[in-house]
Design a protein around this motif. Structure first.
Motif, PDB file in Angstrom:
ATOM      1  N   PHE A 266       0.830  -1.204   0.000  1.00 43.99           N
ATOM      2  CA  PHE A 266       0.000   0.000   0.000  1.00 43.99           C
ATOM      3  C   PHE A 266       0.866   1.257   0.000  1.00 43.99           C
ATOM      4  CE2 PHE A 266      -2.581   2.956   2.848  1.00 43.99           C
ATOM      5  CZ  PHE A 266      -3.342   3.461   1.808  1.00 43.99           C
ATOM      6  N   LEU A 267       1.889   1.301   0.859  1.00 46.23           N
ATOM      7  CA  LEU A 267       2.758   2.478   0.906  1.00 46.23           C
ATOM      8  C   LEU A 267       3.585   2.610  -0.367  1.00 46.23           C
ATOM      9  CD1 LEU A 267       4.068   2.346   4.592  1.00 46.23           C
ATOM     10  CD2 LEU A 267       2.187   3.697   3.666  1.00 46.23           C
ATOM     11  N   ARG A 268       3.964   1.496  -0.943  1.00 43.15           N
ATOM     12  CA  ARG A 268       4.824   1.519  -2.136  1.00 43.15           C
ATOM     13  C   ARG A 268       4.059   1.887  -3.398  1.00 43.15           C
ATOM     14  NH1 ARG A 268       5.853  -2.401  -5.804  1.00 43.15           N
ATOM     15  NH2 ARG A 268       4.792  -3.970  -4.522  1.00 43.15           N
ATOM     16  N   THR A 269       2.784   1.443  -3.492  1.00 42.22           N
ATOM     17  CA  THR A 269       2.014   1.636  -4.724  1.00 42.22           C
ATOM     18  C   THR A 269       0.816   2.556  -4.570  1.00 42.22           C
ATOM     19  OG1 THR A 269       0.528  -0.238  -4.326  1.00 42.22           O
ATOM     20  CG2 THR A 269       2.637  -0.713  -5.404  1.00 42.22           C
ATOM     21  N   GLY A 270       0.362   2.776  -3.338  1.00 40.43           N
ATOM     22  CA  GLY A 270      -0.853   3.548  -3.103  1.00 40.43           C
ATOM     23  C   GLY A 270      -2.115   2.734  -3.260  1.00 40.43           C
ATOM     24  N   LYS A 271      -1.981   1.419  -3.538  1.00 43.48           N
ATOM     25  CA  LYS A 271      -3.133   0.556  -3.806  1.00 43.48           C
ATOM     26  C   LYS A 271      -3.384  -0.397  -2.647  1.00 43.48           C
ATOM     27  CE  LYS A 271      -2.250   0.445  -8.807  1.00 43.48           C
ATOM     28  NZ  LYS A 271      -1.998  -0.453  -9.961  1.00 43.48           N
ATOM     29  N   ARG A 272      -4.657  -0.570  -2.297  1.00 39.98           N
ATOM     30  CA  ARG A 272      -5.017  -1.525  -1.254  1.00 39.98           C
ATOM     31  C   ARG A 272      -4.833  -2.965  -1.734  1.00 39.98           C
ATOM     32  NH1 ARG A 272      -5.032   0.913   3.648  1.00 39.98           N
ATOM     33  NH2 ARG A 272      -6.332   2.783   3.675  1.00 39.98           N
ATOM     34  N   THR A 273      -5.149  -3.207  -3.005  1.00 40.15           N
ATOM     35  CA  THR A 273      -4.956  -4.515  -3.624  1.00 40.15           C
ATOM     36  C   THR A 273      -4.269  -4.288  -4.965  1.00 40.15           C
ATOM     37  OG1 THR A 273      -7.066  -4.528  -4.810  1.00 40.15           O
ATOM     38  CG2 THR A 273      -7.076  -5.391  -2.556  1.00 40.15           C
ATOM     39  N   PRO A 274      -3.637  -5.321  -5.522  1.00 42.38           N
ATOM     40  CA  PRO A 274      -2.891  -5.130  -6.778  1.00 42.38           C
ATOM     41  C   PRO A 274      -3.709  -4.551  -7.919  1.00 42.38           C
ATOM     42  CG  PRO A 274      -2.325  -7.231  -5.782  1.00 42.38           C
ATOM     43  CD  PRO A 274      -3.474  -6.676  -4.976  1.00 42.38           C
TER      44      PRO A 274
ATOM     45  N   ALA B 209      -6.573  -2.658  -7.546  1.00 44.89           N
ATOM     46  CA  ALA B 209      -7.377  -1.501  -7.139  1.00 44.89           C
ATOM     47  C   ALA B 209      -6.771  -0.205  -7.662  1.00 44.89           C
ATOM     48  CB  ALA B 209      -7.482  -1.452  -5.620  1.00 44.89           C
ATOM     49  N   GLU B 210      -7.586   0.851  -7.651  1.00 45.74           N
ATOM     50  CA  GLU B 210      -7.088   2.178  -7.967  1.00 45.74           C
ATOM     51  C   GLU B 210      -6.357   2.743  -6.759  1.00 45.74           C
ATOM     52  OE1 GLU B 210      -7.249   3.976 -10.865  1.00 45.74           O
ATOM     53  OE2 GLU B 210      -7.961   2.072 -11.720  1.00 45.74           O
ATOM     54  N   PRO B 211      -5.323   3.550  -6.959  1.00 45.08           N
ATOM     55  CA  PRO B 211      -4.610   4.136  -5.825  1.00 45.08           C
ATOM     56  C   PRO B 211      -5.529   5.029  -4.995  1.00 45.08           C
ATOM     57  CG  PRO B 211      -3.340   4.373  -7.852  1.00 45.08           C
ATOM     58  CD  PRO B 211      -4.704   3.896  -8.247  1.00 45.08           C
ATOM     59  N   THR B 212      -5.378   4.959  -3.681  1.00 40.58           N
ATOM     60  CA  THR B 212      -6.141   5.827  -2.777  1.00 40.58           C
ATOM     61  C   THR B 212      -5.239   6.851  -2.100  1.00 40.58           C
ATOM     62  OG1 THR B 212      -5.914   4.216  -0.981  1.00 40.58           O
ATOM     63  CG2 THR B 212      -7.908   4.079  -2.338  1.00 40.58           C
ATOM     64  N   ILE B 213      -3.936   6.699  -2.212  1.00 36.68           N
ATOM     65  CA  ILE B 213      -2.963   7.687  -1.739  1.00 36.68           C
ATOM     66  C   ILE B 213      -1.869   7.816  -2.791  1.00 36.68           C
ATOM     67  CG2 ILE B 213      -3.334   7.217   0.720  1.00 36.68           C
ATOM     68  CD1 ILE B 213      -0.613   5.651   0.610  1.00 36.68           C
ATOM     69  N   ARG B 214      -1.112   8.885  -2.705  1.00 36.44           N
ATOM     70  CA  ARG B 214       0.081   8.975  -3.536  1.00 36.44           C
ATOM     71  C   ARG B 214       1.151   8.085  -2.912  1.00 36.44           C
ATOM     72  NH1 ARG B 214       1.850  15.029  -3.977  1.00 36.44           N
ATOM     73  NH2 ARG B 214       3.573  14.036  -5.084  1.00 36.44           N
ATOM     74  N   PRO B 215       1.740   7.173  -3.669  1.00 33.83           N
ATOM     75  CA  PRO B 215       2.730   6.267  -3.076  1.00 33.83           C
ATOM     76  C   PRO B 215       3.953   7.016  -2.562  1.00 33.83           C
ATOM     77  CG  PRO B 215       2.669   6.059  -5.476  1.00 33.83           C
ATOM     78  CD  PRO B 215       1.513   6.914  -5.099  1.00 33.83           C
ATOM     79  N   LEU B 216       4.602   6.444  -1.576  1.00 36.92           N
ATOM     80  CA  LEU B 216       5.757   7.098  -0.970  1.00 36.92           C
ATOM     81  C   LEU B 216       6.853   7.455  -1.978  1.00 36.92           C
ATOM     82  CD1 LEU B 216       6.343   5.320   2.470  1.00 36.92           C
ATOM     83  CD2 LEU B 216       5.153   7.445   1.981  1.00 36.92           C
ATOM     84  N   PRO B 217       7.127   6.620  -2.990  1.00 36.45           N
ATOM     85  CA  PRO B 217       8.180   6.993  -3.942  1.00 36.45           C
ATOM     86  C   PRO B 217       7.918   8.290  -4.706  1.00 36.45           C
ATOM     87  CG  PRO B 217       7.779   4.636  -4.064  1.00 36.45           C
ATOM     88  CD  PRO B 217       6.692   5.215  -3.194  1.00 36.45           C
ATOM     89  N   GLU B 218       6.681   8.800  -4.692  1.00 37.15           N
ATOM     90  CA  GLU B 218       6.416  10.098  -5.315  1.00 37.15           C
ATOM     91  C   GLU B 218       6.885  11.251  -4.430  1.00 37.15           C
ATOM     92  OE1 GLU B 218       2.498  10.723  -6.757  1.00 37.15           O
ATOM     93  OE2 GLU B 218       2.440   8.864  -7.927  1.00 37.15           O
ATOM     94  N   PHE B 219       7.111  10.971  -3.148  1.00 34.41           N
ATOM     95  CA  PHE B 219       7.565  11.998  -2.214  1.00 34.41           C
ATOM     96  C   PHE B 219       9.048  11.861  -1.867  1.00 34.41           C
ATOM     97  CE2 PHE B 219       3.004  11.785  -1.321  1.00 34.41           C
ATOM     98  CZ  PHE B 219       2.657  13.112  -1.103  1.00 34.41           C
TER      99      PHE B 219
END
Length: 229
Positions: A168-176, A178-188
């Motif tokens: 979830f933190l790496r991709t922003g997705k709850r499941t593989p 799913a649509e992202p619900t957060i901006r993933p950490l690598p964007e920050f």
């Protein structure tokens, strides 16, 4: 909750068994991050009170059991009511950022539980607990970014929930799928994922041992020295 807060050096600490240590942590260290004894007037129970300070402001708190529960049905930690933990739930944020800056670092370790964060901090490494495997928002990422962090090391537990939260933190997705619900950490940040579940420390290990709070100290320090900069 109707709580009475008592300093850890109070005479009461001796009577409830936390005058010198609590779950391996010396009380002067706990006092340095603002911990106190909390007496719940209604339930007549004692807890360790762990405050969450964000830039000097108290945003919430965690009540920790004096002794680790023997049953998994009893939670080790109770967050104070409200939605604060989703926005500001990074424990102990101010202490971790102060530790980072005092060592001239720009890295922060993200772990799951409060005890995990306390263990790393007691070893001199800046770490925050995300307070739950689902508890992350872009607000938390921005708070960390604004505090001068350039590199985040994700070191969650080795069980199924920890692996899912890592994704979830790496991709922003709850499941593989799913649509992202957060901006993933690598964007920050520059992001390093530590997959504790891939370690082979003990052939008779259980998944519960593969977390920052229970890893052998030499193994944990070896990981931290390689990743925290």
């Amino acid at each position: 909750r109707n709580l009475e807060l008592i300093d850890l050096d109070d005479e009461l600490a001796k009577r409830i068994g936390v005058s010198r240590r609590w779950r391996g942590f010396k009380t002067p260290f706990l006092s340095s991050i603002g911990a106190k004894i909390a007496f719940d007037v209604d339930s007549r129970r004692h807890y360790i009170w762990l405050p969450v300070f964000i830039r000097g402001k108290l945003k919430g708190n965690i009540l920790a059991q004096i002794k680790k529960p023997t049953s998994k049905e009893i939670p080790s930690y109770l967050n104070s009511p409200g939605t604060w933990s989703l926005k500001y739930g990074l424990f102990p944020f101010d202490s971790a950022i102060a530790c980072m800056k005092s060592h001239g670092l720009s890295s922060l370790v993200v772990v799951e539980g409060p005890r995990d964060a306390l263990r790393l901090l007691s070893l001199g490494y800046p770490a925050v607990s995300m307070l739950g495997t689902h508890s992350w928002t872009d607000t938390k990422s921005r708070m960390i970014e604004m505090s001068g962090v350039d590199r985040v090391i994700v070191m969650l537990d080795g069980d199924k929930a920890g692996r899912q939260a890592t994704r979830f933190l790496r991709t922003g997705k709850r499941t593989p799928t799913a649509e992202p619900t957060i901006r993933p950490l690598p964007e920050f940040f520059e992001t390093k994922i530590v997959r504790l579940w891939n370690l082979d420390v003990d052939p008779d290990h259980s998944e519960d041992k593969y977390d920052p709070g229970n890893l052998p100290e030499d193994v944990l320090l070896s990981i931290l020295r390689k990743t925290v900069k």
